[in-house]
Enzyme design. Sequence first.
Site, mmCIF file in Angstrom:
data_model
loop_
_atom_site.group_PDB
_atom_site.id
_atom_site.type_symbol
_atom_site.label_atom_id
_atom_site.label_comp_id
_atom_site.label_asym_id
_atom_site.label_seq_id
_atom_site.Cartn_x
_atom_site.Cartn_y
_atom_site.Cartn_z
ATOM 1 N N ASN A 58 0.856 -1.177 0.000
ATOM 2 C CA ASN A 58 0.000 0.000 0.000
ATOM 3 C C ASN A 58 0.894 1.228 0.000
ATOM 4 O O ASN A 58 1.474 1.577 1.024
ATOM 5 C CB ASN A 58 -0.924 0.020 1.223
ATOM 6 C CG ASN A 58 -1.957 -1.084 1.170
ATOM 7 O OD1 ASN A 58 -2.761 -1.151 0.256
ATOM 8 N ND2 ASN A 58 -1.933 -1.968 2.156
ATOM 9 N N ASP A 189 12.196 8.488 -8.188
ATOM 10 C CA ASP A 189 11.953 7.858 -6.886
ATOM 11 C C ASP A 189 12.746 6.557 -6.759
ATOM 12 O O ASP A 189 12.220 5.542 -6.302
ATOM 13 C CB ASP A 189 10.456 7.601 -6.690
ATOM 14 C CG ASP A 189 10.076 7.434 -5.217
ATOM 15 O OD1 ASP A 189 10.866 7.866 -4.347
ATOM 16 O OD2 ASP A 189 9.000 6.881 -4.937
#
Length: 560
Positions: A58, A189
């Site tokens: 998540n 990222d």
Amino acid sequence: MVLLKEPVQPLPRSSLLYNNASNSSSRIKETRKVKLLYNPLTKRQILNNFEILATLGNGQYGKVKLARDLGTGALVAIKILNRFEKRSGYSLQLKVENPRVNQEIEVMKRCHHENVVELYEILNDPESTKVYLVLEYCSRGPVKWCPENKMEIKAVGPSILTFQQSRKVVLDVVSGLEYLHSQGITHRDIKPSNLLISSNGTVKISDFGVAMSTATGSTNIQSSHEQLLKSRALGTPAFFAPELCSTEKEYSCSSAIDIWSLGVTIYCLLFGKLPFNANSGLELFDSIINKPLEFPSYEEMLNGATSGITMEEYTDAKDLLKKLLQKDPDKRIKLADIKVHPFMCHYGKSDAASVSTNLETFHELKVSPPSSCKRVELVSLPVNSSFASLDSVYMENFDHNNLRTGADRNSTYSPSIYDANTLSPSAYHNIGSRESSYSSFSSFTSSTAFASQISIQDAPAIGDQQCLIGESGSSLRVNSCEFPQYTTMSPVGEYPFESTEASLSSTLTPVGNVPQRIKAHLVEGKSNSKDDLRIEADASLVFEASDAQRTRRRMSLYKL
């Protein structure tokens, strides 16, 4: 032991992967219709042809589920993206498209490389609030560099990886970054948790939620003012380059920021902690901009997984990191120079193929084989049901003003049948329905609207025998088929009817303009030569089922 294979050598620029990147999108299936089903036996949801098995992660930009392709049996990862942005202060009826969704899709459609996670299919239904990306599943998960019981932000070292293991990871990542930058893609990222390890040990770059790209393939991407503000708010701050942390200079999003985050990643892999850390965001940014780079001493490095390193190897590692974590982006080392740096090519070259990792470091998620059930009846769900709980169903963004009355509903309902051995489909009858907001004692916690449907489901008929339905007043009468069994089944459990009365009151609890409790039970009695089965719900919804042949039947409660 899991072997980390040799890193993939970067392809020459004459390769089709470089010159025909746009052809990569032709391999990706695009589906414009999403169908969501629920299996009451396995308590699993099925998205089109993919059975949802578990949650892999998540993240800030989406959830990732492990799924099985029901056609091939292959495991895939499905990333679930919100089509609309969540903005505080806006009405629920005002939906703002999330621009990062299309951006991530366009970036991944251009990627086809062994060190980049593959995109297989895009499930993009205009009627759905979600967009689903079917991705390559890397069974050994993300690269781990600190013990499982330690939070990465609080890790103090040493690393659980050896220098040789770290080198193998870095070489694969450099290969993937070279490809991305050649396609004009800046990942933005790069960090250990976004580096996934496949079953054969290949490290792959994943998660393009904040990636930026240009159609021209330029590695320098100038941002507009709005993109600039967004880019500084997205990503992982501990891996931000100094130019992302400063507001004093004009900002350009270039491939140099991936070089910096790669340096932070390598520092974590080698030393088991972040190079720059702080208790607040402002302190962290100040540290990244102004604090000089520091290293653990050689004596400290002689403990743990790095105990076998030499002083020369330690010195070369520090030299590489100083060039990677150069605060001036123009002076930062290039990817091509990383591959030929002494730290990357002077150590462990002869036994590179034998490098392995402990299963505790890169563990593989064990998945049970497909169910051996020969006959599974699937219930169709609203397209905007959520995967938040695999044993429950609830609808998101449901407008209470759009609730229909019972007269407006379609009286026929036919669930899909998944039949592995082409058995005859079961007879299914919609006995009655009512719409309101429901919440289960176990897992239904949404305050949005639900439709509750109480149905009688007969076992498969033999030959040409049919199940007949008769209506009398406010009650419906069903003549049963074959297969003797009293069972009630619902997403929250099974209830066998052994006695003359079995309470179902715990199955549903209403929330809204309905009685505060539903009381449902089955009463068995005798009338002449037949058994009458009576199902009651909150004293206002009564169903009678007549069983003339003294056979048995199962009743299912489905919450839709």
